[in-house]
Design a protein around this motif. Structure first.
Motif, PDB file in Angstrom:
ATOM      1  N   ASN A 320       1.540   1.376   0.614  1.00  0.00           N
ATOM      2  CA  ASN A 320       2.430   0.224   0.507  1.00  0.00           C
ATOM      3  C   ASN A 320       1.750  -0.882  -0.287  1.00  0.00           C
ATOM      4  O   ASN A 320       0.590  -0.764  -0.709  1.00  0.00           O
ATOM      5  CB  ASN A 320       2.847  -0.270   1.900  1.00  0.00           C
ATOM      6  N   ILE A 321       2.457  -1.986  -0.480  1.00  0.00           N
ATOM      7  CA  ILE A 321       1.934  -3.050  -1.344  1.00  0.00           C
ATOM      8  C   ILE A 321       0.703  -3.707  -0.742  1.00  0.00           C
ATOM      9  O   ILE A 321      -0.189  -4.168  -1.472  1.00  0.00           O
ATOM     10  CB  ILE A 321       3.022  -4.093  -1.639  1.00  0.00           C
ATOM     11  N   GLN A 322       0.606  -3.792   0.586  1.00  0.00           N
ATOM     12  CA  GLN A 322      -0.574  -4.379   1.211  1.00  0.00           C
ATOM     13  C   GLN A 322      -1.803  -3.507   0.992  1.00  0.00           C
ATOM     14  O   GLN A 322      -2.897  -4.014   0.700  1.00  0.00           O
ATOM     15  CB  GLN A 322      -0.350  -4.597   2.711  1.00  0.00           C
ATOM     16  N   GLU A 323      -1.640  -2.196   1.103  1.00  0.00           N
ATOM     17  CA  GLU A 323      -2.771  -1.296   0.871  1.00  0.00           C
ATOM     18  C   GLU A 323      -3.197  -1.308  -0.595  1.00  0.00           C
ATOM     19  O   GLU A 323      -4.397  -1.219  -0.900  1.00  0.00           O
ATOM     20  CB  GLU A 323      -2.394   0.115   1.317  1.00  0.00           C
ATOM     21  N   ILE A 324      -2.244  -1.441  -1.499  1.00  0.00           N
ATOM     22  CA  ILE A 324      -2.572  -1.553  -2.922  1.00  0.00           C
ATOM     23  C   ILE A 324      -3.367  -2.822  -3.185  1.00  0.00           C
ATOM     24  O   ILE A 324      -4.370  -2.812  -3.915  1.00  0.00           O
ATOM     25  CB  ILE A 324      -1.282  -1.528  -3.760  1.00  0.00           C
ATOM     26  N   GLN A 325      -2.968  -3.922  -2.574  1.00  0.00           N
ATOM     27  CA  GLN A 325      -3.666  -5.189  -2.752  1.00  0.00           C
ATOM     28  C   GLN A 325      -5.076  -5.133  -2.183  1.00  0.00           C
ATOM     29  O   GLN A 325      -6.039  -5.588  -2.815  1.00  0.00           O
ATOM     30  CB  GLN A 325      -2.868  -6.318  -2.089  1.00  0.00           C
ATOM     31  N   GLN A 326      -5.234  -4.576  -0.995  1.00  0.00           N
ATOM     32  CA  GLN A 326      -6.555  -4.479  -0.378  1.00  0.00           C
ATOM     33  C   GLN A 326      -7.497  -3.619  -1.216  1.00  0.00           C
ATOM     34  O   GLN A 326      -8.674  -3.955  -1.392  1.00  0.00           O
ATOM     35  CB  GLN A 326      -6.427  -3.910   1.032  1.00  0.00           C
TER      36      GLN A 326
END
Length: 744
Positions: A320-326
């Motif tokens: 998801n977008i949070q995992e991509i950002q992290q």
């Protein structure tokens, strides 16, 4: 006696002592900085300035820097040096210049982090932490991975405090969209010339563009024009295509969700669609109605059982977008280098650090998912419906990659730009939230578009002649995302764009504001610089009257493959990324918690591997299908983007640019010889149009050409003495892991 402080290094003893008083330095630099002022863009206003400001170099122990004036405007942070030597002026004239901002300028929306420097310590600045005092040094990390260090010691106290507070406030404090520089620029700038029709980028904001695209791909869909004023749904684009069997009465149901939007049609008749999936609500009274509605949509996608339909829920297999950002936050830290010592310390664990971030593995997974969908379209002749909660992030990534693998048009310069307009801009990707221009909600920030560009670069470096554009073009495009003056990346949806530009229109002007598009490259670069966007080795795909899918009989001639995976990379089964599969298996057996999307990836089905291997053995098909090599060594680091600002990582006269320039010379020579033969054969024939050639630098370039100047070379040894001594003291070199220096 005045001792200059360190430039962010670890040394406690200064190596330079000045016998000039601070008052004399201030007076001299003040006089030198008089008349220095940046060339302001239309609508740009200077908030404050301070001088003399010392800009440090990246050498830890050199104590060197450049004195100048630091400005803060409503668009950028600008440093104007007092003196520029003739040699440096000649070198800068050869650089890849941007008309909007220079090498010493930082767009406000391009600021990532700001640190307050106190001797050897630094403190991260956050919202609301600007006090009356100011630090002696300010360190700025940029989103394009540049690092700036400025000393405020020699400026007047009042000026230093104002410039520090202004930079922190303009770069870190939340703001309204109307404060974006694009609106100030648009009101003051003259309108730019319109792009010629024959090379026009389709913006997909008019019905004619969608009609032209459906005719080009022979899509069997119907165009919806009823949402031109967003009367049906604000989340859907003004114009879009849907399966012919979908009733227009269903368009307004569920706030625009559950509508299969047409993306692309295969020559064999099947098509690719995307859709915003319904939220899971088992206790909802309307669940039965939603199931029946979904069945009707699937039947419509399958064109009344004419084609089999494969549905793909991307959120189940991709991060998801949070995992991509992290993952990207971990990844980018290895390139934000403050000095030489930090570079060599990070180089000791370089490969293992890259792997631990998981960023390259996410790229690999997106490419793998795209290959699976390509298989369904190309080999199985099935319609594919990709789904996501809002169909605005991963759907944009996967649908764009699939079309680039299948359709040679999207591998041209204007075709690629049209693809971004169709799938990302008109498709409603939340650029404003994902780029976090307004600094309001970090939870929504995620480099999804950069992830797409990373995947495109992987295809480009494996299939160079199949692409009309270069990696320099992709690098510049990734930089342009962080310049908040282009309408392409400034809004969350077509409705947001239309409503905002109308609201900001002056009363004396009837039509909405025409904000500049990023595709008008003349705003940023001159013609010579834009020549670097075009690949001189690009070979257009052969035009064939008909194409057959892989695995079916074909009478296509045996042709030389123009785009193919790197033949030097051997496929080794059960290989993880940069490690063997067994190493990851051992970790899982030890009880370590690993996210599902971080696990080593294999082909989900044997048929997918068979499809890939069959494509590998086949000659170039008429549709010029390309597939990426997904083995660990084939997924590489985008060196031009990530290493261009690190002097220690540059090779003089080496790297990919040296090979490209040599191949371009040979290609140009072959074209000249062919032209001479044509003139001898047919003297009255018209002269052939010459293909684009790379501009030749007058000096031997570095690996980061055209971004790195020639004076970035470092006199440091290949292995610094201090680092080598620490390695010898703490243990033998053979005991260390991943100690090979970074390969450029």
């Amino acid at each position: 006696m005045l001792s200059l402080g360190s430039a962010g290094g670890k040394s406690a003893k200064p190596s330079f002592v000045s016998y000039v008083t601070p008052e004399e330095i201030k007076l001299t630099e003040k006089n030198a900085s008089r008349g220095k002022h940046p060339e302001l863009l239309p609508g740009e206003v200077v908030f404050c300035s301070a001088s003399p400001i010392l800009k440090y170099t990246q050498e830890d122990l050199s104590q060197q820097g450049i004195f100048g004036t630091l400005f803060c405007t409503n668009f950028r942070i600008s440093f104007m040096p007092n003196e520029v030597s003739l040699e440096e002026a000649e070198e800068r004239a050869l650089l890849f210049k941007n008309k909007l901002y220079g090498e010493n300028d930082i767009p406000l929306t391009g600021v990532d982090l700001i640190y307050a420097g106190y001797d050897e310590k630094r403190k991260l600045m956050t919202r609301g932490h600007v006090k009356k005092k100011y630090p002696p040094k300010i360190i700025i990390h940029c989103k394009d991975l540049r690092v700036f260090q400025f000393s405020l010691t020699f400026a007047e106290a009042e000026e230093a405090k104002k410039i520090f507070q202004s930079i922190v406030h303009c770069s870190l404090e939340p703001k309204a969209l109307k404060c974006a520089f694009a609106f100030s620029y648009c009101e003051k700038a003259t309108s730019s010339p319109e792009i010629q029709r024959k090379q026009r980028t389709m913006m997909f904001n008019i019905a004619e563009d969608w009609t032209e695209e459906m005719m080009r791909t022979k899509g069997n869909c119907k165009l919806i024009k009823d949402n031109e004023n967003f009367s049906i749904s604000q989340r859907l684009p003004q114009f879009f295509s849907i399966p012919a069997a979908v009733s227009e009465l269903n368009l307004s149901d569920f706030q625009g969700k559950g509508i299969p939007i047409w993306c692309w049609s295969h020559p064999c008749g099947c098509a690719l669609y995307k859709m915003a999936s319904f939220p899971l609500m088992e206790d909802d009274d309307d669940s039965q109605a939603r199931r029946r509605y979904m069945e009707r949509m699937l039947n419509a996608v399958g064109e009344n059982n004419l084609y089999a339909v494969k549905t793909e829920e991307l959120s189940e297999t991709l991060p998801n977008i949070q995992e991509i950002q992290q993952s990207y936050n971990k990844f980018k830290q290895f390139f934000l280098i403050d000095g030489t010592t930090e570079f060599w310390l990070s180089d000791v664990k370089w490969f293992s650090s890259l792997e631990s971030s998981g960023w390259l593995d996410i790229i690999r997974q997106c490419l793998h998912k795209s290959v699976e969908i390509v298989q369904c379209l190309e080999k199985e002749n099935r319609n594919v419906l990709i789904m996501e909660e809002e169909s605005l992030d991963l759907c944009c990534v996967i649908s764009s990659l699939v079309q680039m693998m299948l359709d040679p048009f999207y591998r041209t310069l204007t075709g690629f730009q049209s693809l971004v307009q169709k799938e990302w801009v008109a498709g409603g990707h939340n650029f404003l939230d994902r780029c976090n221009y307004l600094l309001k909600d970090k939870e929504l920030q995620s480099p999804v578009f950069l992830l797409f560009l990373e995947c495109v670069w992987q295809l480009l470096q494996q299939h160079g002649p199949a692409f009309q554009f270069t990696e320099t073009y992709l690098t510049v495009l990734s930089d342009s995302v962080h310049v908040a003056m282009f309408s392409t990346f400034l809004f969350n949806s077509p409705y947001h764009r239309v409503s905002t530009t109308k609201a900001h229109t002056p009363q004396t002007q009837r039509s909405p504001l025409n904000l500049p598009s990023v595709w008008d490259w003349s705003l940023q670069f001159d013609c010579a610089a834009q020549d670097l966007f075009t690949n001189p080795l690009y070979t257009d795909s052969p035009k064939q009257e008909s194409a057959t899918a892989m695995g079916k009989s074909s009478s296509t001639k045996q042709q030389t493959r123009l785009s193919f995976p790197n033949s030097t990379v051997k496929q080794s089964p059960k290989k993880g990324f940069l490690r063997e599969e067994k190493d990851s298996l051992k970790k899982r057996l030890r009880g370590m918690r690993i996210s599902p999307w971080m696990q080593p990836m294999e082909f989900a089905q044997a048929s997918t591997r068979q499809f890939y291997e069959a494509w590998w053995r086949q000659p170039l098909e008429a549709n010029n299908l390309i597939l990426p090599c997904l083995e660990g060594p084939a997924i590489r680091l985008w060196m031009q983007r990530y290493l261009r600002w690190i002097p220690q990582a540059q090779l003089y006269g080496g790297g990919p640019i040296a090979v490209l320039l040599k191949l371009a010379d040979l290609t140009e020579e072959v074209r000249d010889l062919q032209a001479k033969l044509d003139r001898r054969t047919c003297p009255t024939a018209a002269s052939h149009q010459r293909a684009a050639t790379l501009p030749r630098p007058s000096v031997c370039p570095y690996t980061a050409f055209p971004f790195a100047p020639s004076h970035t070379s470092s006199s440091r040894p290949s292995i610094p003495t201090g680092v080598a001594q620490r390695l010898v003291i703490t243990g033998s070199l053979s005991d260390k892991e991943d100690e090979a220096p970074v390969s450029v």
